[in-house]
Design a protein around this motif. Structure first.
Motif, PDB file in Angstrom:
ATOM      1  N   THR A 172      62.326 -16.803-109.385  1.00 54.91           N
ATOM      2  CA  THR A 172      61.311 -15.960-108.974  1.00 54.91           C
ATOM      3  C   THR A 172      61.875 -15.032-107.846  1.00 54.91           C
ATOM      4  O   THR A 172      60.991 -14.066-107.598  1.00 54.91           O
ATOM      5  N   GLY A 173      62.969 -15.354-107.308  1.00 55.35           N
ATOM      6  CA  GLY A 173      63.542 -14.261-106.444  1.00 55.35           C
ATOM      7  C   GLY A 173      64.297 -15.086-105.111  1.00 55.35           C
ATOM      8  O   GLY A 173      64.204 -16.248-105.095  1.00 55.35           O
ATOM      9  N   TYR A 174      64.739 -14.294-104.283  1.00 60.78           N
ATOM     10  CA  TYR A 174      65.069 -14.723-102.963  1.00 60.78           C
ATOM     11  C   TYR A 174      63.923 -14.744-101.702  1.00 60.78           C
ATOM     12  O   TYR A 174      63.046 -13.848-101.844  1.00 60.78           O
ATOM     13  N   ARG A 175      63.924 -15.782-100.981  1.00 58.30           N
ATOM     14  CA  ARG A 175      62.874 -15.679-100.053  1.00 58.30           C
ATOM     15  C   ARG A 175      63.110 -17.003 -98.888  1.00 58.30           C
ATOM     16  O   ARG A 175      64.005 -17.781 -99.326  1.00 58.30           O
ATOM     17  N   TYR A 176      62.415 -17.022 -97.907  1.00 59.64           N
ATOM     18  CA  TYR A 176      62.281 -17.916 -96.820  1.00 59.64           C
ATOM     19  C   TYR A 176      60.999 -18.971 -97.157  1.00 59.64           C
ATOM     20  O   TYR A 176      59.991 -18.082 -97.357  1.00 59.64           O
ATOM     21  N   ASP A 177      61.236 -19.954 -97.015  1.00 58.21           N
ATOM     22  CA  ASP A 177      59.994 -20.991 -97.214  1.00 58.21           C
ATOM     23  C   ASP A 177      60.141 -22.021 -96.274  1.00 58.21           C
ATOM     24  O   ASP A 177      61.221 -22.673 -95.692  1.00 58.21           O
ATOM     25  N   ALA A 178      58.872 -22.483 -95.672  1.00 59.82           N
ATOM     26  CA  ALA A 178      58.820 -23.486 -94.791  1.00 59.82           C
ATOM     27  C   ALA A 178      59.018 -24.788 -95.309  1.00 59.82           C
ATOM     28  O   ALA A 178      59.519 -25.705 -94.420  1.00 59.82           O
ATOM     29  N   LEU A 179      58.905 -25.038 -96.655  1.00 58.65           N
ATOM     30  CA  LEU A 179      59.352 -26.291 -97.006  1.00 58.65           C
ATOM     31  C   LEU A 179      60.498 -26.484 -98.125  1.00 58.65           C
ATOM     32  O   LEU A 179      60.860 -25.264 -98.805  1.00 58.65           O
ATOM     33  N   ASP A 180      61.196 -27.559 -97.971  1.00 61.00           N
ATOM     34  CA  ASP A 180      62.091 -27.757 -98.954  1.00 61.00           C
ATOM     35  C   ASP A 180      61.826 -27.648-100.195  1.00 61.00           C
ATOM     36  O   ASP A 180      60.997 -28.778-100.500  1.00 61.00           O
ATOM     37  N   PRO A 181      61.978 -27.091-101.224  1.00 61.10           N
ATOM     38  CA  PRO A 181      61.390 -27.166-102.488  1.00 61.10           C
ATOM     39  C   PRO A 181      61.899 -28.451-103.184  1.00 61.10           C
ATOM     40  O   PRO A 181      61.014 -28.953-104.178  1.00 61.10           O
ATOM     41  N   GLU A 182      62.938 -28.993-102.894  1.00 58.87           N
ATOM     42  CA  GLU A 182      63.266 -30.264-103.652  1.00 58.87           C
ATOM     43  C   GLU A 182      62.628 -31.345-103.190  1.00 58.87           C
ATOM     44  O   GLU A 182      62.396 -32.515-103.972  1.00 58.87           O
ATOM     45  N   SER A 183      62.059 -31.323-101.753  1.00 57.23           N
ATOM     46  CA  SER A 183      61.273 -32.603-101.429  1.00 57.23           C
ATOM     47  C   SER A 183      59.921 -32.422-101.081  1.00 57.23           C
ATOM     48  O   SER A 183      59.277 -33.095-100.950  1.00 57.23           O
ATOM     49  N   GLY A 184      59.582 -31.070-100.926  1.00 56.86           N
ATOM     50  CA  GLY A 184      58.232 -30.653-100.420  1.00 56.86           C
ATOM     51  C   GLY A 184      57.916 -30.819 -99.153  1.00 56.86           C
ATOM     52  O   GLY A 184      56.690 -30.809 -98.695  1.00 56.86           O
ATOM     53  N   ARG A 185      59.051 -31.360 -98.352  1.00 57.37           N
ATOM     54  CA  ARG A 185      58.720 -31.506 -96.897  1.00 57.37           C
ATOM     55  C   ARG A 185      59.303 -30.134 -96.204  1.00 57.37           C
ATOM     56  O   ARG A 185      60.032 -29.557 -96.623  1.00 57.37           O
ATOM     57  N   PRO A 186      58.819 -30.403 -94.763  1.00 60.41           N
ATOM     58  CA  PRO A 186      59.510 -29.137 -93.761  1.00 60.41           C
ATOM     59  C   PRO A 186      60.929 -29.386 -93.831  1.00 60.41           C
ATOM     60  O   PRO A 186      61.504 -30.625 -93.871  1.00 60.41           O
ATOM     61  N   TRP A 187      61.664 -28.326 -93.712  1.00 63.81           N
ATOM     62  CA  TRP A 187      63.203 -28.363 -93.350  1.00 63.81           C
ATOM     63  C   TRP A 187      63.582 -29.210 -92.147  1.00 63.81           C
ATOM     64  O   TRP A 187      62.745 -29.258 -91.211  1.00 63.81           O
ATOM     65  N   PRO A 188      64.631 -29.760 -92.029  1.00 62.94           N
ATOM     66  CA  PRO A 188      64.798 -30.513 -90.740  1.00 62.94           C
ATOM     67  C   PRO A 188      64.713 -29.821 -89.415  1.00 62.94           C
ATOM     68  O   PRO A 188      65.025 -28.422 -89.569  1.00 62.94           O
ATOM     69  N   VAL A 189      64.349 -30.037 -88.445  1.00 62.76           N
ATOM     70  CA  VAL A 189      64.448 -29.325 -87.164  1.00 62.76           C
ATOM     71  C   VAL A 189      65.680 -28.981 -86.796  1.00 62.76           C
ATOM     72  O   VAL A 189      66.751 -29.649 -86.950  1.00 62.76           O
ATOM     73  N   MET A 190      66.048 -27.522 -86.254  1.00 59.36           N
ATOM     74  CA  MET A 190      67.348 -27.183 -85.939  1.00 59.36           C
ATOM     75  C   MET A 190      67.665 -27.956 -84.874  1.00 59.36           C
ATOM     76  O   MET A 190      67.050 -27.957 -83.695  1.00 59.36           O
ATOM     77  N   PRO A 191      68.901 -28.681 -84.622  1.00 60.21           N
ATOM     78  CA  PRO A 191      69.467 -29.200 -83.705  1.00 60.21           C
ATOM     79  C   PRO A 191      69.822 -28.359 -82.607  1.00 60.21           C
ATOM     80  O   PRO A 191      69.950 -27.222 -82.511  1.00 60.21           O
ATOM     81  N   THR A 192      69.589 -29.282 -81.378  1.00 63.03           N
ATOM     82  CA  THR A 192      69.627 -28.338 -80.083  1.00 63.03           C
ATOM     83  C   THR A 192      71.108 -27.631 -80.016  1.00 63.03           C
ATOM     84  O   THR A 192      71.208 -26.848 -79.347  1.00 63.03           O
ATOM     85  N   SER A 193      71.926 -28.528 -80.390  1.00 61.58           N
ATOM     86  CA  SER A 193      73.607 -27.941 -80.269  1.00 61.58           C
ATOM     87  C   SER A 193      73.619 -26.764 -80.928  1.00 61.58           C
ATOM     88  O   SER A 193      74.367 -25.803 -80.657  1.00 61.58           O
ATOM     89  N   PHE A 194      72.803 -26.483 -82.270  1.00 62.71           N
ATOM     90  CA  PHE A 194      73.021 -25.107 -83.243  1.00 62.71           C
ATOM     91  C   PHE A 194      72.184 -24.136 -82.245  1.00 62.71           C
ATOM     92  O   PHE A 194      72.892 -23.052 -82.145  1.00 62.71           O
ATOM     93  N   LEU A 195      71.072 -24.428 -81.649  1.00 61.23           N
ATOM     94  CA  LEU A 195      70.214 -23.301 -81.286  1.00 61.23           C
ATOM     95  C   LEU A 195      71.229 -22.879 -79.791  1.00 61.23           C
ATOM     96  O   LEU A 195      71.333 -21.759 -79.815  1.00 61.23           O
ATOM     97  N   ASP A 196      71.582 -23.866 -79.025  1.00 65.93           N
ATOM     98  CA  ASP A 196      72.474 -23.566 -77.931  1.00 65.93           C
ATOM     99  C   ASP A 196      73.462 -22.738 -78.258  1.00 65.93           C
ATOM    100  O   ASP A 196      73.647 -21.649 -77.707  1.00 65.93           O
ATOM    101  N   LEU A 197      74.274 -23.036 -79.366  1.00 62.53           N
ATOM    102  CA  LEU A 197      75.311 -22.095 -79.641  1.00 62.53           C
ATOM    103  C   LEU A 197      74.908 -20.712 -80.293  1.00 62.53           C
ATOM    104  O   LEU A 197      75.615 -19.709 -79.983  1.00 62.53           O
ATOM    105  N   ALA A 198      74.095 -20.563 -80.956  1.00 60.40           N
ATOM    106  CA  ALA A 198      73.582 -19.409 -81.442  1.00 60.40           C
ATOM    107  C   ALA A 198      73.058 -18.444 -80.427  1.00 60.40           C
ATOM    108  O   ALA A 198      73.297 -17.266 -80.259  1.00 60.40           O
TER     109      ALA A 198
END
Length: 219
Positions: free
Chosen positions: A80-106
């Motif tokens: 159906t195309g490229y997009r951003y989604d709040a849910l993981d389509p394979e599990s139907g659950r929200p994606w994991p929270v972004m780790p603090t170490s990721f956010l700090d580095l970015a």
């Protein structure tokens, strides 16, 4: 015009703080090297919750690079195309929270590149094996194109293809080593870019893999 591949950098090399790629675009050499072990540990935690998978393009092609996401939204692709989604389509659950170490580095990398107050809400995690590649493309699925892209290289070195604003523009070939971070935005926000087929190798932290973290503000 001929473009040269940047030379490899040994772990103890005295590297410059940054190398310009173009207007609003830089490579921050070894910027993430010191925190790489914690980043990779967090990748393991994210992928345990939302496993790596090979997405399918709208045209029905299976992507060679495996990926997953963390943050408020994840990037997905299917018929159906490229997009951003709040849910993981394979599990139907929200994606994991972004780790603090990721956010700090970015946030630190964006600030070092001249983009203060970067607030990414998505991190795409790509896993490359020898032979896998990412064709030239633009990152344009985000609603806010004023925010930069922050891309972190971990593990095996790769050849980053840095093109122009047209797909036909010949790309430069930029060697990215473990811990290098590329940040681009402003006039370069929609530059075509990609990864050449990954060369075989063995990295002490990732083995035969390259992991790429790409931070984005999606809206």
């Amino acid at each position: 015009m001929t473009f040269d591949l940047f030379d490899p950098l040994p772990p103890d090399a005295d590297v410059p703080a940054s190398e310009p790629l173009g207007p609003g675009a830089v490579v921050l050499r070894a910027f993430a090297r010191e925190v790489a072990p914690s980043l990779l540990a967090a990748v393991g935690e994210v992928s345990a919750s939302s496993p790596f998978r090979h997405l399918v393009t709208p045209g029905g092609l299976r992507m060679s690079v495996a990926m997953t996401n963390c943050g408020e939204r994840g990037w997905v692709s299917d018929r159906t195309g490229y997009r951003y989604d709040a849910l993981d389509p394979e599990s139907g659950r929200p994606w994991p929270v972004m780790p603090t170490s990721f956010l700090d580095l970015a946030v630190r990398a964006a600030d070092a590149a001249g983009y203060p107050a970067f607030a990414p809400d998505a991190c795409l995690i790509n896993r490359y094996l020898p032979g896998t590649r990412l064709s030239l493309h633009q990152d344009r699925d985000e609603l806010d194109l004023r925010a930069p892209i922050v891309s972190v290289s971990l593990g095996l070195p790769a050849v980053f293809l840095w093109g122009g604003l047209r797909r036909a523009d010949r790309p430069a070939r930029v060697r990215l080593a473990h811990g290098d971070v590329v940040v681009w935005g402003g006039p370069s926000r929609l530059v075509f870019h990609g990864i050449a087929p990954l060369a075989a190798g063995d990295h002490p932290l990732t083995g035969r893999e390259r992991i790429n973290l790409t931070f984005r503000k999606t809206r």
